[in-house]
Design a protein around this motif. Sequence first.
Motif, PDB file in Angstrom:
ATOM      1  N   GLY A 124       0.883  -1.155   0.286  1.00  0.00           N
ATOM      2  CA  GLY A 124       0.023   0.267   0.032  1.00  0.00           C
ATOM      3  C   GLY A 124       0.917   1.467  -0.268  1.00  0.00           C
ATOM      4  O   GLY A 124       1.755   1.329  -0.038  1.00  0.00           O
ATOM      5  N   GLU A 125       0.303   2.480   0.392  1.00  0.00           N
ATOM      6  CA  GLU A 125       1.157   3.557  -0.045  1.00  0.00           C
ATOM      7  C   GLU A 125       1.828   3.582   1.573  1.00  0.00           C
ATOM      8  O   GLU A 125       1.840   2.730   2.235  1.00  0.00           O
ATOM      9  CB  GLU A 125      -0.538   5.039   0.628  1.00  0.00           C
ATOM     10  N   LYS A 126       3.266   4.422   1.408  1.00  0.00           N
ATOM     11  CA  LYS A 126       3.862   4.456   2.043  1.00  0.00           C
ATOM     12  C   LYS A 126       3.049   6.032   3.027  1.00  0.00           C
ATOM     13  O   LYS A 126       1.790   6.369   2.812  1.00  0.00           O
ATOM     14  CB  LYS A 126       4.858   5.522   2.278  1.00  0.00           C
ATOM     15  N   LYS A 127       4.002   5.907   3.794  1.00  0.00           N
ATOM     16  CA  LYS A 127       3.566   7.458   5.515  1.00  0.00           C
ATOM     17  C   LYS A 127       3.311   8.428   3.976  1.00  0.00           C
ATOM     18  O   LYS A 127       4.230   9.146   4.117  1.00  0.00           O
ATOM     19  CB  LYS A 127       4.756   7.155   6.586  1.00  0.00           C
ATOM     20  N   ARG A 128       1.961   8.990   5.272  1.00  0.00           N
ATOM     21  CA  ARG A 128       1.789  10.191   4.499  1.00  0.00           C
ATOM     22  C   ARG A 128       0.767  10.819   5.503  1.00  0.00           C
ATOM     23  O   ARG A 128       0.802  10.597   6.398  1.00  0.00           O
ATOM     24  CB  ARG A 128       0.860  10.239   3.110  1.00  0.00           C
TER      25      ARG A 128
END
Length: 437
Positions: A424-428
């Motif tokens: 999934g998405e990396k830390k944001r």
Amino acid sequence: MENNKNTSASLHVESATGAAGATLPVLDGSMGPSVIDVRTLSQQTGMFSFDPGFGGTAACTSSITFIDGDEGVLLHRGYPIEELALNASFTETAYLLLYGALPTSAQYHDFCTDMYTHRMLNEQIRNFFNGFRRDAHPMAILCGTVAALSAFYNDGLDVSRAEARDLSARRLIAKIPTIAAWAYKYTIGEPFIYPDEAMPFSENFLHMLFARPGNHYKVNPVLARAMDRILILHADHEQNASTTTVRLVGSTGANPFACISAGIAALWGPAHGGANEAALAMLESIGTREGIPAFMEKVKDRNSGIRLMGFGHRVYKNFDPRAKILQATCHEVIEELGLDRDPLLDLAMELERIATEDEYFVSRGLYPNVDFYSGLILKALGIPTSMFTVLFAVARTVGWVSQWKEMSEDPAGRINRPRQLYVGEKKRSFTPMKDRD
């Protein structure tokens, strides 16, 4: 399981973050391939193994069932399935799976007597059925009612006590056929038939399914033996999806009724317990003998999306050892009931003949499996397709409770907790809604 301390596997991995190595022990079972113990893999390398579907992973140790798919071998506690199906009763097989040895005559008598007393359901459970719609699927009724048993039999819920585990195991084996039969009766609007303590397991089950008040229904011994064989041949099959589900839920310490209800839910999936129903649906779609050649050509065309249901097996690469027994049993039932002219059964026999002689299917090991014949037998017995998976659950309950007991008594047991490969998405950072518009 033995840990062969003289054998180990060395692993060297190079990734974007650098190189890592690990030395992992190799574990040897009493039969079958050895396995690499990866429990320390993450500690040594900072990595996990990746095995979607767990097809190459041994998740537990077990002494209950052994399968060699290449050789067509299925053993229960070391006994070939062919010998059990032809010589033992389902109740005798249940004792074997539960306790690891075939019973003496005295042990068998005591076991049967005790099991007979557990067949009855608490009378309040009759009211539970009224909460279901009359057109509810029998599997929905079975799954919900089994889970509810924990509200009626709480003296066997303390899984830390061996006596409680044994009591619950016996109750489940004895009571699930009664629930299954009542689910069928409920959906067709007929009165419930109470279990008969004088009847053997399969005879009693058929009696609860087909007897009616005042009709003096007598179970045909040939049909009772056929049912016994179906139950024996479906009793356990190593770490399949539903058994793994039972073990997974059981690892949390959940009560046994919840664990078996979870197994029933997993079995309900068409990829697992619905194969015999799918095989029957395939035959009905073919229609007549004349439709077989065209159907077979579609099966051979990989772009057609048509599959030959009831043939081949994910585990057995040559033949399913259970199928040979049910093939003979199927013919016995057809002869006993005079169904040799039944169009669907006649179609099935012709399809079997063509498939076993056609080089395309023979070279690929696509022989008839246990689902092909069990569906035909159940149809011949007059059991509707909606009950096929329920019958599977009645049989597999023996394997589930045996695996659950083994898991519960394993001193090295721990809660199951697989890991994942995160994509999934990396830390944001969070953005307020006013800034997202």
